[in-house]
Motif scaffolding. Structure first.
Motif, mmCIF file in Angstrom:
data_model
loop_
_atom_site.group_PDB
_atom_site.id
_atom_site.type_symbol
_atom_site.label_atom_id
_atom_site.label_comp_id
_atom_site.label_asym_id
_atom_site.label_seq_id
_atom_site.Cartn_x
_atom_site.Cartn_y
_atom_site.Cartn_z
ATOM 1 N N PRO A 145 0.834 -1.204 0.000
ATOM 2 C CA PRO A 145 0.000 0.000 0.000
ATOM 3 C C PRO A 145 0.866 1.252 0.000
ATOM 4 O O PRO A 145 2.032 1.231 0.415
ATOM 5 C CB PRO A 145 -0.804 -0.099 1.288
ATOM 6 C CG PRO A 145 -0.634 -1.486 1.778
ATOM 7 C CD PRO A 145 0.626 -2.018 1.178
ATOM 8 N N ALA A 146 0.309 2.327 -0.461
ATOM 9 C CA ALA A 146 1.047 3.584 -0.542
ATOM 10 C C ALA A 146 1.417 4.078 0.851
ATOM 11 O O ALA A 146 0.671 3.912 1.813
ATOM 12 C CB ALA A 146 0.210 4.632 -1.267
ATOM 13 N N ASN A 147 2.598 4.679 0.948
ATOM 14 C CA ASN A 147 3.002 5.350 2.181
ATOM 15 C C ASN A 147 3.651 6.653 1.796
ATOM 16 O O ASN A 147 3.931 6.916 0.638
ATOM 17 C CB ASN A 147 3.933 4.460 3.015
ATOM 18 C CG ASN A 147 5.186 4.076 2.264
ATOM 19 O OD1 ASN A 147 5.548 4.688 1.269
ATOM 20 N ND2 ASN A 147 5.848 3.032 2.727
ATOM 21 N N GLU A 148 3.877 7.482 2.771
ATOM 22 C CA GLU A 148 4.484 8.769 2.453
ATOM 23 C C GLU A 148 5.531 9.115 3.488
ATOM 24 O O GLU A 148 5.472 8.689 4.629
ATOM 25 C CB GLU A 148 3.441 9.880 2.365
ATOM 26 C CG GLU A 148 2.654 10.117 3.621
ATOM 27 C CD GLU A 148 1.582 11.180 3.433
ATOM 28 O OE1 GLU A 148 1.666 12.190 4.143
ATOM 29 O OE2 GLU A 148 0.703 11.002 2.588
ATOM 30 N N SER A 149 6.496 9.886 3.039
ATOM 31 C CA SER A 149 7.550 10.382 3.911
ATOM 32 C C SER A 149 7.523 11.896 3.869
ATOM 33 O O SER A 149 7.252 12.497 2.826
ATOM 34 C CB SER A 149 8.925 9.900 3.439
ATOM 35 O OG SER A 149 8.966 8.495 3.460
ATOM 36 N N VAL A 150 7.826 12.497 5.004
ATOM 37 C CA VAL A 150 7.793 13.951 5.088
ATOM 38 C C VAL A 150 9.187 14.432 5.466
ATOM 39 O O VAL A 150 9.791 13.940 6.416
ATOM 40 C CB VAL A 150 6.761 14.425 6.140
ATOM 41 C CG1 VAL A 150 6.776 15.931 6.258
ATOM 42 C CG2 VAL A 150 5.387 13.914 5.795
ATOM 43 N N LEU A 151 9.695 15.384 4.723
ATOM 44 C CA LEU A 151 10.994 15.977 5.002
ATOM 45 C C LEU A 151 10.757 17.385 5.528
ATOM 46 O O LEU A 151 10.124 18.221 4.869
ATOM 47 C CB LEU A 151 11.847 16.027 3.724
ATOM 48 C CG LEU A 151 13.206 16.711 3.857
ATOM 49 C CD1 LEU A 151 14.084 15.951 4.839
ATOM 50 C CD2 LEU A 151 13.863 16.823 2.506
ATOM 51 N N VAL A 152 11.257 17.643 6.725
ATOM 52 C CA VAL A 152 11.106 18.959 7.343
ATOM 53 C C VAL A 152 12.475 19.616 7.343
ATOM 54 O O VAL A 152 13.446 19.060 7.846
ATOM 55 C CB VAL A 152 10.559 18.838 8.788
ATOM 56 C CG1 VAL A 152 10.440 20.202 9.425
ATOM 57 C CG2 VAL A 152 9.238 18.098 8.789
ATOM 58 N N GLN A 153 12.545 20.819 6.762
ATOM 59 C CA GLN A 153 13.804 21.556 6.696
ATOM 60 C C GLN A 153 13.616 22.944 7.293
ATOM 61 O O GLN A 153 12.525 23.497 7.279
ATOM 62 C CB GLN A 153 14.262 21.710 5.249
ATOM 63 C CG GLN A 153 14.652 20.413 4.591
ATOM 64 C CD GLN A 153 15.106 20.628 3.161
ATOM 65 O OE1 GLN A 153 14.705 21.573 2.504
ATOM 66 N NE2 GLN A 153 15.947 19.732 2.673
ATOM 67 N N SER A 154 14.718 23.463 7.778
ATOM 68 C CA SER A 154 14.708 24.830 8.289
ATOM 69 C C SER A 154 15.882 25.569 7.682
ATOM 70 O O SER A 154 16.991 25.047 7.605
ATOM 71 C CB SER A 154 14.828 24.822 9.821
ATOM 72 O OG SER A 154 15.007 26.135 10.295
ATOM 73 N N ARG A 155 15.661 26.807 7.264
ATOM 74 C CA ARG A 155 16.745 27.598 6.681
ATOM 75 C C ARG A 155 17.634 28.222 7.751
ATOM 76 O O ARG A 155 18.787 28.526 7.502
ATOM 77 C CB ARG A 155 16.168 28.702 5.806
ATOM 78 C CG ARG A 155 15.468 28.169 4.582
ATOM 79 C CD ARG A 155 14.860 29.302 3.794
ATOM 80 N NE ARG A 155 13.967 28.783 2.773
ATOM 81 C CZ ARG A 155 14.215 28.859 1.476
ATOM 82 N NH1 ARG A 155 15.302 29.443 1.042
ATOM 83 N NH2 ARG A 155 13.374 28.340 0.611
#
Length: 95
Positions: A74-84
């Motif tokens: 099944p589909a899954n998702e990944s989240v990338l959190v970045q800060s400048r």
């Protein structure tokens, strides 16, 4: 407009109730016979079993059919959190 002769002014339910009270044995055995006949007809007709792999209405049924057809992951998702502006060291954020 209304009949006043005898008890004809009662509605159908009242007349049926009066008949059932006066003929309670006939009414009771009539209902038992009706239940028995309905039960026998239901058994003769039988039941229809649905396939558990294709059951389900709407989108859930569609998803079940897609997964059953071979889409195993099944589909899954990944989240990338970045800060400048902020930096994080590996020691501060153990995995």
């Amino acid at each position: 407009m209304f009949r006043t002769k005898g008890n004809d002014h009662r509605n159908l339910a009242a007349r049926m109730g009066a008949w059932s009270a006066a003929h309670w044995k006939t009414a009771t055995f009539g209902w038992l016979a009706f239940v028995a006949v309905a039960f026998l007809i239901g058994n003769m007709v039988g039941t229809k079993n649905i396939d558990p792999n294709t059951s389900g209405p709407g989108q859930s049924g569609r998803m079940d059919r897609i997964l059953d057809a071979g889409f195993k992951l099944p589909a899954n998702e990944s989240v990338l959190v970045q800060s400048r502006s902020l930096r994080m060291s590996w020691r501060a954020c153990p995995s």
